[in-house]
Each structure stands twice: as structure tokens, then as C-alpha cells.
Design a protein around this motif. Structure first.
Motif, PDB file in Angstrom:
ATOM      1  N   VAL A  90       0.813  -0.889  -0.201  1.00 46.20           N
ATOM      2  CA  VAL A  90      -0.413   0.109  -0.246  1.00 46.20           C
ATOM      3  C   VAL A  90       0.585   1.007  -0.244  1.00 46.20           C
ATOM      4  CG1 VAL A  90      -0.498   0.128   2.200  1.00 46.20           C
ATOM      5  CG2 VAL A  90      -1.830   1.183   1.261  1.00 46.20           C
ATOM      6  N   GLU A  91       0.319   2.499  -0.993  1.00 43.23           N
ATOM      7  CA  GLU A  91       1.747   4.327  -0.428  1.00 43.23           C
ATOM      8  C   GLU A  91       0.052   3.961  -0.203  1.00 43.23           C
ATOM      9  OE1 GLU A  91       4.079   4.113  -4.257  1.00 43.23           O
ATOM     10  OE2 GLU A  91       2.976   2.534  -4.704  1.00 43.23           O
ATOM     11  N   LEU A  92       0.357   5.701   0.417  1.00 42.50           N
ATOM     12  CA  LEU A  92      -0.348   7.125   0.529  1.00 42.50           C
ATOM     13  C   LEU A  92       0.061   8.336   0.407  1.00 42.50           C
ATOM     14  CD1 LEU A  92      -3.215   8.349   1.760  1.00 42.50           C
ATOM     15  CD2 LEU A  92      -1.225   8.263   4.272  1.00 42.50           C
ATOM     16  N   LYS A  93      -0.821   8.911  -1.074  1.00 39.28           N
ATOM     17  CA  LYS A  93       0.453   9.710  -1.533  1.00 39.28           C
ATOM     18  C   LYS A  93      -0.557  11.087  -1.218  1.00 39.28           C
ATOM     19  CE  LYS A  93       2.741   7.071  -5.478  1.00 39.28           C
ATOM     20  NZ  LYS A  93       2.731   6.591  -6.401  1.00 39.28           N
ATOM     21  N   ARG A  94       0.392  11.831  -1.418  1.00 44.16           N
ATOM     22  CA  ARG A  94      -0.438  13.696  -1.638  1.00 44.16           C
ATOM     23  C   ARG A  94      -0.320  14.058  -2.856  1.00 44.16           C
ATOM     24  NH1 ARG A  94       0.627  16.348   3.380  1.00 44.16           N
ATOM     25  NH2 ARG A  94       0.853  17.918   2.043  1.00 44.16           N
ATOM     26  N   ILE A  95      -1.569  14.299  -3.505  1.00 41.61           N
ATOM     27  CA  ILE A  95      -2.093  15.190  -4.453  1.00 41.61           C
ATOM     28  C   ILE A  95      -1.919  16.631  -4.285  1.00 41.61           C
ATOM     29  CG2 ILE A  95      -2.954  15.339  -6.733  1.00 41.61           C
ATOM     30  CD1 ILE A  95      -1.635  12.552  -6.171  1.00 41.61           C
ATOM     31  N   GLU A 104      -5.675  16.501  -2.553  1.00 41.88           N
ATOM     32  CA  GLU A 104      -6.491  15.239  -2.139  1.00 41.88           C
ATOM     33  C   GLU A 104      -5.474  13.822  -2.161  1.00 41.88           C
ATOM     34  OE1 GLU A 104      -9.446  13.400  -5.797  1.00 41.88           O
ATOM     35  OE2 GLU A 104      -7.615  14.196  -6.524  1.00 41.88           O
ATOM     36  N   LEU A 105      -6.084  13.044  -1.748  1.00 44.68           N
ATOM     37  CA  LEU A 105      -4.916  12.185  -1.009  1.00 44.68           C
ATOM     38  C   LEU A 105      -4.957  10.284  -2.251  1.00 44.68           C
ATOM     39  CD1 LEU A 105      -5.536  11.800   2.505  1.00 44.68           C
ATOM     40  CD2 LEU A 105      -4.168  12.946   1.905  1.00 44.68           C
ATOM     41  N   LEU A 106      -4.285   9.902  -2.294  1.00 42.07           N
ATOM     42  CA  LEU A 106      -3.995   9.586  -3.192  1.00 42.07           C
ATOM     43  C   LEU A 106      -3.608   7.320  -2.412  1.00 42.07           C
ATOM     44  CD1 LEU A 106      -4.617   7.288  -5.892  1.00 42.07           C
ATOM     45  CD2 LEU A 106      -2.352   8.283  -6.651  1.00 42.07           C
ATOM     46  N   ILE A 107      -4.867   6.554  -1.893  1.00 44.42           N
ATOM     47  CA  ILE A 107      -4.275   5.414  -1.297  1.00 44.42           C
ATOM     48  C   ILE A 107      -4.479   4.057  -2.911  1.00 44.42           C
ATOM     49  CG2 ILE A 107      -4.731   3.699   0.005  1.00 44.42           C
ATOM     50  CD1 ILE A 107      -6.884   6.469   0.559  1.00 44.42           C
ATOM     51  N   VAL A 108      -2.904   3.701  -2.730  1.00 44.19           N
ATOM     52  CA  VAL A 108      -2.699   3.030  -3.987  1.00 44.19           C
ATOM     53  C   VAL A 108      -2.373   1.381  -3.610  1.00 44.19           C
ATOM     54  CG1 VAL A 108      -1.286   1.731  -5.898  1.00 44.19           C
ATOM     55  CG2 VAL A 108      -1.323   4.504  -5.811  1.00 44.19           C
ATOM     56  N   ILE A 109      -3.205   0.512  -3.941  1.00 43.74           N
ATOM     57  CA  ILE A 109      -3.339  -0.856  -3.328  1.00 43.74           C
ATOM     58  C   ILE A 109      -2.602  -2.028  -4.296  1.00 43.74           C
ATOM     59  CG2 ILE A 109      -4.772  -3.042  -2.150  1.00 43.74           C
ATOM     60  CD1 ILE A 109      -6.846  -1.101  -1.463  1.00 43.74           C
ATOM     61  N   ASP A 110      -1.613  -2.929  -4.197  1.00 46.75           N
ATOM     62  CA  ASP A 110      -1.214  -3.274  -4.988  1.00 46.75           C
ATOM     63  C   ASP A 110      -1.777  -4.402  -5.756  1.00 46.75           C
ATOM     64  OD1 ASP A 110       0.912  -5.524  -6.115  1.00 46.75           O
ATOM     65  OD2 ASP A 110       2.198  -5.183  -4.848  1.00 46.75           O
ATOM     66  N   GLY A 111      -1.482  -4.255  -6.978  1.00 48.11           N
ATOM     67  CA  GLY A 111      -3.222  -5.379  -7.424  1.00 48.11           C
ATOM     68  C   GLY A 111      -2.621  -6.589  -7.018  1.00 48.11           C
ATOM     69  N   ASP A 112      -1.998  -7.317  -7.226  1.00 44.51           N
ATOM     70  CA  ASP A 112      -1.352  -8.164  -6.019  1.00 44.51           C
ATOM     71  C   ASP A 112      -1.677  -9.131  -5.283  1.00 44.51           C
ATOM     72  OD1 ASP A 112       0.347  -8.612  -8.998  1.00 44.51           O
ATOM     73  OD2 ASP A 112       1.727  -8.547  -8.476  1.00 44.51           O
ATOM     74  N   VAL A 113      -1.368  -7.971  -4.524  1.00 40.99           N
ATOM     75  CA  VAL A 113      -2.083  -7.685  -3.356  1.00 40.99           C
ATOM     76  C   VAL A 113      -4.143  -7.725  -2.717  1.00 40.99           C
ATOM     77  CG1 VAL A 113      -2.394  -6.519  -0.614  1.00 40.99           C
ATOM     78  CG2 VAL A 113      -0.385  -7.313  -1.943  1.00 40.99           C
ATOM     79  N   ALA A 114      -4.087  -7.263  -3.334  1.00 40.39           N
ATOM     80  CA  ALA A 114      -5.965  -7.397  -4.207  1.00 40.39           C
ATOM     81  C   ALA A 114      -6.450  -7.986  -4.270  1.00 40.39           C
ATOM     82  CB  ALA A 114      -5.801  -6.086  -4.514  1.00 40.39           C
ATOM     83  N   PHE A 115      -5.536  -8.822  -5.301  1.00 43.88           N
ATOM     84  CA  PHE A 115      -6.971 -10.034  -6.155  1.00 43.88           C
ATOM     85  C   PHE A 115      -6.446 -10.850  -6.596  1.00 43.88           C
ATOM     86  CE2 PHE A 115      -8.057  -5.204  -6.954  1.00 43.88           C
ATOM     87  CZ  PHE A 115      -9.953  -6.003  -6.564  1.00 43.88           C
ATOM     88  N   PRO A 116      -6.670 -11.950  -6.552  1.00 44.78           N
ATOM     89  CA  PRO A 116      -6.283 -13.399  -6.758  1.00 44.78           C
ATOM     90  C   PRO A 116      -5.680 -13.060  -8.878  1.00 44.78           C
ATOM     91  CG  PRO A 116      -7.843 -14.522  -5.907  1.00 44.78           C
ATOM     92  CD  PRO A 116      -7.710 -12.520  -6.247  1.00 44.78           C
ATOM     93  N   SER A 117      -4.132 -13.387  -9.502  1.00 48.45           N
ATOM     94  CA  SER A 117      -4.380 -13.566 -10.754  1.00 48.45           C
ATOM     95  C   SER A 117      -5.735 -13.560 -11.412  1.00 48.45           C
ATOM     96  CB  SER A 117      -3.467 -13.864 -11.420  1.00 48.45           C
ATOM     97  OG  SER A 117      -2.860 -13.674 -12.575  1.00 48.45           O
ATOM     98  N   GLU A 212      -6.747   2.214  -7.033  1.00 50.68           N
ATOM     99  CA  GLU A 212      -6.149   3.457  -7.082  1.00 50.68           C
ATOM    100  C   GLU A 212      -7.106   4.549  -5.942  1.00 50.68           C
ATOM    101  OE1 GLU A 212      -2.751   5.294  -9.710  1.00 50.68           O
ATOM    102  OE2 GLU A 212      -4.442   6.371  -9.936  1.00 50.68           O
ATOM    103  N   ILE A 213      -7.135   4.785  -5.042  1.00 51.26           N
ATOM    104  CA  ILE A 213      -8.650   5.305  -5.012  1.00 51.26           C
ATOM    105  C   ILE A 213      -8.282   6.973  -4.031  1.00 51.26           C
ATOM    106  CG2 ILE A 213     -10.261   5.161  -2.135  1.00 51.26           C
ATOM    107  CD1 ILE A 213      -9.482   1.968  -2.287  1.00 51.26           C
ATOM    108  N   TYR A 214      -8.657   7.646  -4.932  1.00 55.01           N
ATOM    109  CA  TYR A 214      -8.713   9.317  -4.476  1.00 55.01           C
ATOM    110  C   TYR A 214     -10.078   9.167  -3.037  1.00 55.01           C
ATOM    111  CZ  TYR A 214      -5.587   9.081  -8.387  1.00 55.01           C
ATOM    112  OH  TYR A 214      -4.457   9.609  -9.138  1.00 55.01           O
ATOM    113  N   VAL A 215      -8.557   9.753  -2.706  1.00 55.47           N
ATOM    114  CA  VAL A 215     -10.263  10.965  -1.453  1.00 55.47           C
ATOM    115  C   VAL A 215     -10.215  12.262  -1.145  1.00 55.47           C
ATOM    116  CG1 VAL A 215     -10.662  10.720   1.337  1.00 55.47           C
ATOM    117  CG2 VAL A 215     -10.002   8.636   0.203  1.00 55.47           C
ATOM    118  N   GLY A 216     -10.406  13.007  -2.067  1.00 58.61           N
ATOM    119  CA  GLY A 216     -10.927  13.960  -1.634  1.00 58.61           C
ATOM    120  C   GLY A 216     -12.065  15.190  -0.409  1.00 58.61           C
ATOM    121  N   THR A 217     -12.038  15.624  -0.213  1.00 56.61           N
ATOM    122  CA  THR A 217     -13.135  16.409   0.171  1.00 56.61           C
ATOM    123  C   THR A 217     -14.092  16.960  -1.037  1.00 56.61           C
ATOM    124  OG1 THR A 217     -12.318  19.096  -0.408  1.00 56.61           O
ATOM    125  CG2 THR A 217     -11.544  17.620   1.482  1.00 56.61           C
TER     126      THR A 217
END
Length: 222
Positions: A90-95, A104-117, A212-217
Motif C-alpha cells: 500500500v502507498e499513501l500519496k499526497r496530490i 487529494e489523498l491517493l491510496i494505492v493498493i498493490d494489485g497482486d496483494v488485492a486480487f488473485p491473478s 487507486e482510491i483518491y479521497v478528497g473533500t
């Protein structure tokens, strides 16, 4: 002289011995106490109306620090990088805008972690990460989100496009149905296959497989 009838005595006795107070006293039943959800002190929270009082950047700064503390409190170790924080899976990025204001905040979840192939079924680890995002959106109610699914370039484009869309909608379903994030808070949910690569390659690049999940106001307040 008035004498109580035996039927009256029996009724009073039965009423007393079947009362919840008596049964609790004699140990016949175990009272069920309501379970209160404890406040997440690491994450923090802001009440409705805080956005107008604080402005967008301070509001998101508090959210950013809250998410970071929540992850770290549960054992995640972040590495500081130029645009935010990086940890395994997982990554937590500043936009930021050109004036370096957080937008905005961007939370990136690794595709190999999140889902089976090749599938769009969320893994237990993905559900754990999404739960933290849901907790943050609940604690900071003047936020909304955008969700995007991404694949690498291996395989047929149309299959990858469908897979990326299915994955983004799987994340939305988890937020909505498991954590009660209402429909109005989803600004955009879509999949992009390999059209928005991080690494420009046609190979099986790990960084391109992500959600990618962008969280903003809900609006920009200066």
C-alpha cells in the motif's frame, strides 16, 4: 379483614421470580450489555462543518496524518518518499496543486496483494486495507472518493479493461455494502486497463497492476 387469595399470591410470586431484576440477581440470566464502538484515537475525526471552518488543505492534512497513524498503529511500517508514504502492499500519496496545497489523498493498493491473478475477488488483505479507508471516510464525513482499476499490458486489451473495471467496482461494493459508504460519496468508479501506466512497458510490470482510491473533500474551500 381482607385476605389475599392464593391465586393472587401465586401471580405476584410468579411475577417477581420471572422479573429480569430477580433473574439477574439469582444468576439465571446473563444480561447483554450493548457494545459501544470505541473511537479510533489514532485516526481521529472531524465533525460536519469542519471543512468550511478549516479549509480544504488543513482538513486533508489532518486526514492524512490520521490515516498514517492508523496504519502505523496496526503495525504498518511506512517509508517516506517524495510524494508521500510507501509500505508493503500500500502507498499513501499526497496530490498537491501547483502552490503545494494538499488537494487529494491517493491510496494505492498493490494489485497482486488485492486480487488473485486474473480475478476481481478481493483478498482478505485487500478487505483489511479497504476497511481502513472506510474508517477514514466515516471519521471525516466531508470527503468523497474516486476509484480506478489498472492492469499491466500482458494479455488482450478488452479482457484487461473488463478486469480493471470489475476490480474497481469490487472495491466500491466493499466500501458501500460492508462499511456503509453511501452512493453519493463515489464521484467516479472505472477501469483503465494499461492506459495509465506508471512504467511505460509492454511487459508484466508490477507497478502497473494496482487499484487507486483518491479521497478528497466534497468541495474546495480556501
Amino acid at each position: 379483614m381482607l385476605v389475599a387469595s392464593s391465586s393472587c399470591k401465586t401471580t405476584e410470586s410468579n411475577s417477581f421470580t420471572t422479573s429480569s431484576a430477580f433473574q439477574k440477581f439469582c444468576g439465571c440470566i446473563t444480561p447483554i450489555e450493548p457494545i459501544e464502538k470505541k473511537e479510533n484515537l489514532a485516526l481521529g475525526s472531524l465533525p460536519e462543518g469542519s471543512l468550511d471552518e478549516m479549509g480544504t488543505t488543513p482538513y486533508l492534512e489532518k486526514l492524512y496524518q490520521g490515516i498514517r497513524k492508523d496504519f502505523e498503529h496496526s503495525g504498518t511500517t511506512f517509508e517516506e518518499v517524495s510524494d508521500g508514504l510507501h509500505a508493503k502492499g500500500v502507498e499513501l500519496k499526497r496530490i498537491e496543486d501547483p502552490e503545494k496545497r494538499l488537494r487529494e489523498l491517493l491510496i494505492v493498493i498493490d494489485g497482486d496483494v488485492a486480487f488473485p491473478s486474473g480475478k476481481s475477488t478481493l483478498t482478505p488483505k485487500a478487505k483489511e486495507l479497504i476497511a481502513k479507508i472506510a474508517d477514514a471516510m466515516t471519521a471525516y464525513p466531508e470527503t468523497n472518493c474516486r476509484i480506478g482499476g489498472h492492469t499491466d499490458s500482458v494479455g488482450a486489451f478488452q479482457m484487461n479493461l473488463k478486469l480493471s473495471k470489475d476490480r474497481s467496482f469490487a472495491v466500491k461494493a466493499e466500501l458501500k455494502h460492508s462499511h456503509n459508504i453511501v452512493e453519493e460519496r463515489f464521484k467516479e468508479v472505472d477501469g483503465y486497463a494499461d492506459m495509465r501506466k506508471i512504467v511505460d512497458t509492454m511487459l508484466a510490470e508490477k507497478k502497473n497492476r494496482r487499484t487507486e482510491i483518491y479521497v478528497g473533500t466534497v468541495r474546495i474551500v480556501y
